[in-house]
Design a protein around this motif. Structure first.
Motif, short mmCIF file in Angstrom:
data_model
loop_
_atom_site.label_atom_id
_atom_site.label_comp_id
_atom_site.label_asym_id
_atom_site.label_seq_id
_atom_site.Cartn_x
_atom_site.Cartn_y
_atom_site.Cartn_z
N SER A 267 41.94 24.82 38.67
CA SER A 267 40.58 25.11 39.14
C SER A 267 39.92 26.18 38.27
O SER A 267 38.70 26.32 38.25
CB SER A 267 40.60 25.55 40.60
N GLU A 268 40.72 26.95 37.55
CA GLU A 268 40.15 28.00 36.69
C GLU A 268 40.01 27.54 35.24
O GLU A 268 39.61 28.32 34.38
CB GLU A 268 41.08 29.22 36.68
N ARG A 269 40.40 26.32 34.96
CA ARG A 269 40.42 25.88 33.55
C ARG A 269 39.32 24.87 33.26
O ARG A 269 38.95 24.08 34.12
CB ARG A 269 41.78 25.23 33.22
N ASP B 188 46.87 26.37 37.79
CA ASP B 188 45.54 26.97 37.94
C ASP B 188 44.42 26.09 37.38
O ASP B 188 43.51 26.57 36.72
CB ASP B 188 45.53 28.34 37.24
#
Ligand code: URA
Length: 209
Positions: A123-125, A121
């Motif tokens: 892209s969310e970090r 993930d």
């Protein structure tokens, strides 16, 4: 243009001097890099958003704060970046760690990916790339490109020492990425070493020279 921040905290500067010293052996070098990585992580996480919460102390209920659910990732560039991972994890133990390995193609002199393993993930970090030396900037810029191709869009670069050439290369290729250094040195020599720098960070960390 991304920010260039030289972290001039006295403890960082003191320990960096010991890291630079050619007499510092592998054990002390590794410990000092670890400590400086922790101190740098403390400084660069200053802008993490907080949210209000409530806590019950032994005395009373209190209004309090906690980090607002931000997910973080640390991305060491192999091999020397490994020396900075534990220092950051000391402060952010829940962070996920992704690894990037690049080598320089002898013909084209361009960095080529040989290892890339990220948490799913990214892209969310918020990602912090760690690599002790920002020399030409080729590896750092390519690492950022690879991360962006896989969806990352919130990236910081944290290095112990940078050369002006490397800072310029990263800022030109990735103006959205902030760069954090413990020192901005003078220049690169004809062998690609930062002057005065600290020598080969990987060899000094792992005792391979
Ligand atoms: N990599 C290093 O380890 N040292 C330098 O001076 C430049 C790149």
């Amino acid at each position: 243009m991304g920010k260039l921040v030289v972290l001039d905290h006295p403890l960082i500067q003191h320990k960096l001097t010991m890291i630079r010293d050619h007499r510092t052996g592998t054990k002390a070098f590794r410990e000092l890099v670890d400590e400086v990585a922790t101190l740098m992580a403390f400084e660069i996480t200053r802008d993490l958003p907080l949210e209000e919460t409530e806590v019950e102390t032994p005395v009373a209920k209190a209004k309090a704060y906690r980090i607002a659910g931000k997910k973080l990732g640390i991305v060491p560039v192999l091999r020397a970046g490994l020396g900075m991972v534990d220092g950051v994890l000391n402060l952010i133990p829940a962070a996920k760690v992704g690894h990037v390995g690049l080598f320089r193609d002898p013909e084209t002199l361009k960095p080529v990916e040989y290892y890339f393993k990220m948490p799913p993930d990214i892209s969310e970090r918020d990602l912090i790339i760690v690599d002790p030396m920002l020399a030409t900037g080729g590896t750092a810029a390519e690492t950022i490109t690879l991360l962006k191709k896989r969806g990352a869009h919130n990236i910081k670069l944290m290095c112990l020492i940078g050369a002006p050439e490397g800072v310029k290369a990263v800022q030109t290729a990735h103006p959205d990425v902030d760069i954090y250094l413990a020192a901005l040195d003078d220049h690169l020599n004809e062998h690609g070493y930062i002057v005065p720098g600290l020598g080969d960070a990987g060899d000094r960390l792992f005792g391979t020279k």
